[in-house]
Write a protein that holds these residues in place. Structure first.
Motif, short mmCIF file in Angstrom:
data_model
loop_
_atom_site.label_atom_id
_atom_site.label_comp_id
_atom_site.label_asym_id
_atom_site.label_seq_id
_atom_site.Cartn_x
_atom_site.Cartn_y
_atom_site.Cartn_z
N LEU A 69 31.82 37.69 66.80
CA LEU A 69 32.28 36.61 65.94
C LEU A 69 33.76 36.31 66.11
O LEU A 69 34.19 35.16 66.02
CB LEU A 69 31.95 36.92 64.48
CG LEU A 69 31.95 35.75 63.52
CD1 LEU A 69 31.02 34.64 63.96
CD2 LEU A 69 31.58 36.21 62.11
N SER A 70 34.57 37.31 66.40
CA SER A 70 36.01 37.07 66.63
C SER A 70 36.24 36.23 67.88
O SER A 70 37.09 35.34 67.88
CB SER A 70 36.76 38.40 66.75
OG SER A 70 36.72 39.10 65.53
N ASP A 71 35.47 36.49 68.93
CA ASP A 71 35.57 35.68 70.16
C ASP A 71 35.13 34.25 69.87
O ASP A 71 35.79 33.28 70.26
CB ASP A 71 34.69 36.26 71.26
CG ASP A 71 35.03 37.70 71.61
OD1 ASP A 71 36.22 38.05 71.63
OD2 ASP A 71 34.09 38.48 71.86
N ALA A 72 34.01 34.11 69.14
CA ALA A 72 33.49 32.78 68.80
C ALA A 72 34.49 32.01 67.94
O ALA A 72 34.64 30.80 68.08
CB ALA A 72 32.16 32.92 68.07
N GLN A 73 35.20 32.71 67.07
CA GLN A 73 36.19 32.07 66.20
C GLN A 73 37.28 31.37 67.03
O GLN A 73 37.70 30.25 66.72
CB GLN A 73 36.82 33.13 65.28
CG GLN A 73 37.60 32.57 64.16
CD GLN A 73 36.71 31.89 63.15
OE1 GLN A 73 36.36 30.73 63.31
NE2 GLN A 73 36.33 32.60 62.11
N VAL A 74 37.72 32.03 68.08
CA VAL A 74 38.76 31.46 68.95
C VAL A 74 38.25 30.19 69.62
O VAL A 74 38.92 29.16 69.64
CB VAL A 74 39.24 32.49 70.00
CG1 VAL A 74 40.21 31.87 70.98
CG2 VAL A 74 39.87 33.70 69.31
N VAL A 75 37.04 30.23 70.15
CA VAL A 75 36.46 29.07 70.82
C VAL A 75 36.24 27.92 69.84
O VAL A 75 36.59 26.78 70.12
CB VAL A 75 35.15 29.43 71.54
CG1 VAL A 75 34.46 28.18 72.08
CG2 VAL A 75 35.43 30.41 72.66
N CYS A 76 35.69 28.22 68.68
CA CYS A 76 35.44 27.15 67.69
C CYS A 76 36.74 26.44 67.32
O CYS A 76 36.76 25.22 67.18
CB CYS A 76 34.78 27.73 66.44
SG CYS A 76 33.04 28.11 66.70
N ARG A 77 37.80 27.18 67.18
CA ARG A 77 39.10 26.57 66.87
C ARG A 77 39.57 25.69 68.04
O ARG A 77 40.05 24.59 67.84
CB ARG A 77 40.11 27.66 66.55
CG ARG A 77 41.41 27.13 66.02
CD ARG A 77 42.35 28.20 65.48
NE ARG A 77 42.36 29.47 66.17
CZ ARG A 77 41.72 30.58 65.77
NH1 ARG A 77 40.99 30.56 64.67
NH2 ARG A 77 41.80 31.69 66.45
N GLN A 78 39.39 26.16 69.25
CA GLN A 78 39.82 25.41 70.44
C GLN A 78 39.10 24.08 70.59
O GLN A 78 39.67 23.10 71.04
CB GLN A 78 39.58 26.22 71.71
CG GLN A 78 40.61 27.24 72.03
CD GLN A 78 41.95 26.61 72.31
OE1 GLN A 78 42.92 26.95 71.67
NE2 GLN A 78 42.04 25.71 73.25
N VAL A 79 37.82 24.04 70.25
CA VAL A 79 37.02 22.83 70.44
C VAL A 79 36.85 22.04 69.14
O VAL A 79 35.97 21.19 69.04
CB VAL A 79 35.66 23.13 71.11
CG1 VAL A 79 35.85 23.72 72.50
CG2 VAL A 79 34.79 24.03 70.24
#
Length: 106
Positions: free
Chosen positions: A53-63
């Motif tokens: 979920l921490s990795d996904a959080q970074v991507v969600c913020r980027q896109v």
């Protein structure tokens, strides 16, 4: 479809020549899918071996997709194509981009 148009607009506003640009592919809408990243020589997959979920959080913020609600692994959105750009990520969730992440073992 309308969602496909949104993905196309996102790609057009982030030229492929920019290193570290991320996109989501294979989902039912623009805020889900397999994570791909442009790293200078072309698009490739971000491996989901240690995806959380921490990795996904970074991507969600980027896109521009808000807060991550799930981090699906095991090629849930289909196998990646091309080179694996990043593997064994270990984000804290606050990074500005996956480029600022750590790998396991580092």
């Amino acid at each position: 479809s309308k969602e496909s148009g949104l993905l196309w607009l996102w790609l057009r506003t982030h030229p492929a020549g920019q290193r570290g640009v991320q996109r989501l592919v294979g989902g039912q809408h623009r805020c889900e899918g397999r994570v791909e990243m442009y790293m200078g020589s072309g698009w490739g997959t971000v491996c989901d071996d240690a995806w959380d979920l921490s990795d996904a959080q970074v991507v969600c913020r980027q896109v521009s997709c808000g807060e991550a609600t799930a981090a699906l692994g095991e090629a849930h959105f289909g196998p990646g194509m091309g080179r694996i750009q990043l593997d064994n990520l270990k984000c804290r969730g606050a990074e500005r981009s996956l480029e600022y992440r750590k790998w396991m073992g580092r």
